[in-house]
Design a protein around this motif. Structure first.
Motif: not given
Length: 102
Positions: A4-11, A25-26, A28-36
């Motif tokens: 998830f952290t890797e995906n957030v950084i990529t986005v 939205s970040i 969600s795109y990173a794989g956890n729509r509740y992870g704001a």
């Protein structure tokens, strides 16, 4: 580092100048729509080391989430990229970046 952290950084790295994304939205795109809130923590801990365009991340109301000097700096950086504010808000329909997996 978690996936998830890797995906957030990529986005976040792919948000272009003059565009913004919300924490949610970040997440969600990173794989956890509740992870704001996790996105907030990742930005706090990784912005400098990963050279992230932190100023392009805002809240779901189209507002800057930071206050004081940090918020003023964020607004200044966004305005320098052509992002306009109206009554302290950014028009998300105009300035939101739609992330596309490459």
């Amino acid at each position: 580092m978690t996936e998830f952290t890797e995906n957030v950084i990529t986005v976040i790295k792919q948000i272009p100048k003059g565009k913004v994304m919300t924490y949610g939205s970040i997440a969600s795109y990173a794989g956890n729509r509740y992870g704001a809130r996790q996105v907030v923590r990742i930005l706090n801990s990784s912005s400098i080391s990963y050279n992230l365009p932190w100023h392009r991340v805002i809240n779901s109301k189209g507002e800057i989430g930071l206050s004081g000097e940090g918020g003023a700096m964020q607004r200044q950086k966004l305005e320098a990229e052509g992002v306009e504010f109206k009554d302290g808000k950014i028009d998300l329909s105009k300035y939101s970046h739609k992330f596309v997996l490459e």
